[in-house]
Design an enzyme around this catalytic site. Structure first.
Site, PDB file in Angstrom:
ATOM      1  CE1 TYR A 158      -3.995   2.246   0.867  1.00 52.27           C
ATOM      2  CE2 TYR A 158      -2.642   3.128   2.536  1.00 52.27           C
ATOM      3  CZ  TYR A 158      -3.657   3.186   1.747  1.00 52.27           C
ATOM      4  OH  TYR A 158      -4.756   4.199   2.039  1.00 52.27           O
ATOM      5  CE  LYS A 162      -3.561   5.106  -1.234  1.00 53.54           C
ATOM      6  NZ  LYS A 162      -4.701   5.447  -2.234  1.00 53.54           N
TER       7      LYS A 162
HETATM    8  P1  NAP Z   1     -13.389   2.490   1.775  1.00 55.09           P
HETATM    9  O1  NAP Z   1     -14.253   2.907   2.612  1.00 55.09           O
HETATM   10  O2  NAP Z   1     -12.861   0.784   1.563  1.00 55.09           O
HETATM   11  O3  NAP Z   1     -13.746   2.743  -0.056  1.00 55.09           O
HETATM   12  C1  NAP Z   1     -13.286   2.229  -1.207  1.00 55.09           C
HETATM   13  C2  NAP Z   1     -13.835   2.584  -2.140  1.00 55.09           C
HETATM   14  O4  NAP Z   1     -12.999   2.249  -3.347  1.00 55.09           O
HETATM   15  C3  NAP Z   1     -15.142   2.030  -2.325  1.00 55.09           C
HETATM   16  O5  NAP Z   1     -15.910   2.760  -3.001  1.00 55.09           O
HETATM   17  C4  NAP Z   1     -14.819   0.835  -3.477  1.00 55.09           C
HETATM   18  O6  NAP Z   1     -16.233   0.545  -4.232  1.00 55.09           O
HETATM   19  C5  NAP Z   1     -13.975   1.378  -4.412  1.00 55.09           C
HETATM   20  N1  NAP Z   1     -13.065   0.510  -5.145  1.00 55.09           N
HETATM   21  C6  NAP Z   1     -12.310  -0.375  -4.754  1.00 55.09           C
HETATM   22  N2  NAP Z   1     -11.712  -1.038  -5.854  1.00 55.09           N
HETATM   23  C7  NAP Z   1     -12.135  -0.464  -6.888  1.00 55.09           C
HETATM   24  C8  NAP Z   1     -12.053  -0.850  -8.269  1.00 55.09           C
HETATM   25  N3  NAP Z   1     -11.065  -1.771  -8.559  1.00 55.09           N
HETATM   26  N4  NAP Z   1     -12.608   0.158  -8.946  1.00 55.09           N
HETATM   27  C9  NAP Z   1     -13.544   0.955  -8.747  1.00 55.09           C
HETATM   28  N5  NAP Z   1     -13.833   1.077  -7.242  1.00 55.09           N
HETATM   29  C10 NAP Z   1     -12.996   0.546  -6.560  1.00 55.09           C
HETATM   30  O7  NAP Z   1     -11.864   3.295   1.623  1.00 55.09           O
HETATM   31  P2  NAP Z   1     -11.759   4.767   1.962  1.00 55.09           P
HETATM   32  O8  NAP Z   1     -11.057   4.477   3.662  1.00 55.09           O
HETATM   33  O9  NAP Z   1     -12.969   5.657   1.859  1.00 55.09           O
HETATM   34  O10 NAP Z   1     -10.348   5.296   1.067  1.00 55.09           O
HETATM   35  C11 NAP Z   1     -10.597   6.000   0.111  1.00 55.09           C
HETATM   36  C12 NAP Z   1      -9.248   6.318  -0.425  1.00 55.09           C
HETATM   37  O11 NAP Z   1      -8.549   7.214   0.621  1.00 55.09           O
HETATM   38  C13 NAP Z   1      -8.568   5.288  -0.780  1.00 55.09           C
HETATM   39  O12 NAP Z   1      -7.493   5.504  -1.955  1.00 55.09           O
HETATM   40  C14 NAP Z   1      -7.491   5.125   0.338  1.00 55.09           C
HETATM   41  O13 NAP Z   1      -6.153   4.456   0.201  1.00 55.09           O
HETATM   42  C15 NAP Z   1      -7.286   6.379   0.854  1.00 55.09           C
HETATM   43  N6  NAP Z   1      -6.936   6.574   2.196  1.00 55.09           N
HETATM   44  C16 NAP Z   1      -7.910   6.222   3.142  1.00 55.09           C
HETATM   45  C17 NAP Z   1      -7.430   6.701   4.520  1.00 55.09           C
HETATM   46  C18 NAP Z   1      -8.317   6.171   5.639  1.00 55.09           C
HETATM   47  O14 NAP Z   1      -7.617   6.343   6.696  1.00 55.09           O
HETATM   48  N7  NAP Z   1      -9.465   5.784   5.380  1.00 55.09           N
HETATM   49  C19 NAP Z   1      -6.150   7.251   4.734  1.00 55.09           C
HETATM   50  C20 NAP Z   1      -5.302   7.416   3.682  1.00 55.09           C
HETATM   51  C21 NAP Z   1      -5.789   7.161   2.376  1.00 55.09           C
HETATM   52  P3  NAP Z   1     -17.290  -0.727  -4.165  1.00 55.09           P
HETATM   53  O15 NAP Z   1     -17.396  -0.821  -2.799  1.00 55.09           O
HETATM   54  O16 NAP Z   1     -18.266  -0.357  -4.932  1.00 55.09           O
HETATM   55  O17 NAP Z   1     -16.469  -1.810  -4.547  1.00 55.09           O
END
Ligand code: NAP
Length: 250
Positions: A158, A162
């Site tokens: 990851y 990133k």
């Molecule tokens: P999440 O709640 O797990 O949601 C992930 C989203 O990505 C879902 O809408 C999922 O869609 C979609 N997705 C996954 N694989 C996909 C694919 N192959 N094609 C299209 N859509 C896909 O994640 P989150 O926490 O909101 O994170 C969102 C972003 O922020 C990510 O890039 C993550 O790395 C980044 N981020 C998150 C955090 C954190 O603390 N949460 C921190 C730093 C960065 P479906 O459910 O429809 O499959």
């Protein structure tokens, strides 16, 4: 940030069915943007996001597609462009994690994360960019992570994806700056969504002790930064990485 008006713009937010992406999609719509809500496996959640935008008076479209695969990524972009006749904003938010220490990490854990988090952003940007260049304006916002800067045990795949996204952001920003297209990255710390909710209580306590602000972030901390980067006020900001982490890696 409440006053930012982006009316007339069209955006694609990848992975907008849940978590941070869903909040970004709703926030952009609140600023007047027509939003393509991309999803992969959660159609009901994507539908809820679209309905909530429409009932609040906005415009949104559900767009199914695996961003890590060439044809679905291309068709995701095409559906947004054919529905509204243009595209102005791309938010590369779709992401997954498969956390394991290196010695237990298998090739699939590595490949899947790189495919979605890095290749997905490349493909969507590749298909959106000709439109932005042609109209000589546009914004790309890549959702990276603080671990792409600091590293994190158990997240070599990851963190590599990133960090790769940051290099991608800076390179593409240089390529398209003369066309009035900005490309920036946001590097959130721990934001309370599905990813953070999976952590054990002990892990949560340990992380909190490392955050100077003493709280996890919320998705709105990220969505406000997206809206700012898409605003007129941010038109001279490109190739930048903005950390949103309560001071964690400052
Ligand atoms: P999440 O709640 O797990 O949601 C992930 C989203 O990505 C879902 O809408 C999922 O869609 C979609 N997705 C996954 N694989 C996909 C694919 N192959 N094609 C299209 N859509 C896909 O994640 P989150 O926490 O909101 O994170 C969102 C972003 O922020 C990510 O890039 C993550 O790395 C980044 N981020 C998150 C955090 C954190 O603390 N949460 C921190 C730093 C960065 P479906 O459910 O429809 O499959």
């Amino acid at each position: 940030m409440q006053g930012i008006d982006l009316s007339g713009s069209v955006a694609l937010v990848t992975g907008a069915s849940r978590g941070i992406g869903a909040v970004i999609a709703r926030r952009l719509a609140e600023a007047g943007v027509k939003v393509g809500v991309n999803y992969l496996s959660s159609p009901e959640s994507a539908e809820e996001v679209v309905s909530s935008i429409i009932s609040a008076g906005g415009e949104a479209l559900m767009v199914e597609g695996d961003v890590s695969q060439e044809e679905p990524a291309k068709s995701t972009v095409q559906q947004v462009v054919s529905n509204w006749g243009r595209i102005d904003i791309l938010v590369n938010n779709a992401g997954i994690n498969r956390d394991r220490l290196l010695l237990r990490m298998n090739t699939d854990d590595w490949d899947q994360v790189i495919q979605v988090d890095l290749r997905g952003a490349f493909l969507c940007t590749r298909f959106v960019m000709p439109h932005l260049i042609k109209q000589r304006s546009g914004r790309v916002v890549n959702i990276s992570s603080v671990v792409g800067i600091s590293g994190n045990p158990g997240q070599a795949n990851y963190a590599a994806a990133k960090a790769g996204l940051i290099g991608f952001t800076k390179s593409v920003a240089r390529e398209v700056a003369s066309r009035n297209v900005t490309v920036n990255a946001l590097a959130p710390g721990y934001i309370t969504t599905g990813m953070v909710e999976k952590l054990s209580e002990a892990a949560r306590e340990k992380i909190l002790s490392r955050i100077p602000m003493g709280r996890f972030g919320v998705a709105e901390d990220v969505s406000e930064a997206v809206v700012f980067l898409c605003s007129k006020g941010a038109s001279y900001i490109t190739g930048e990485v903005l950390t949103i982490d309560g001071g964690m890696i400052a």
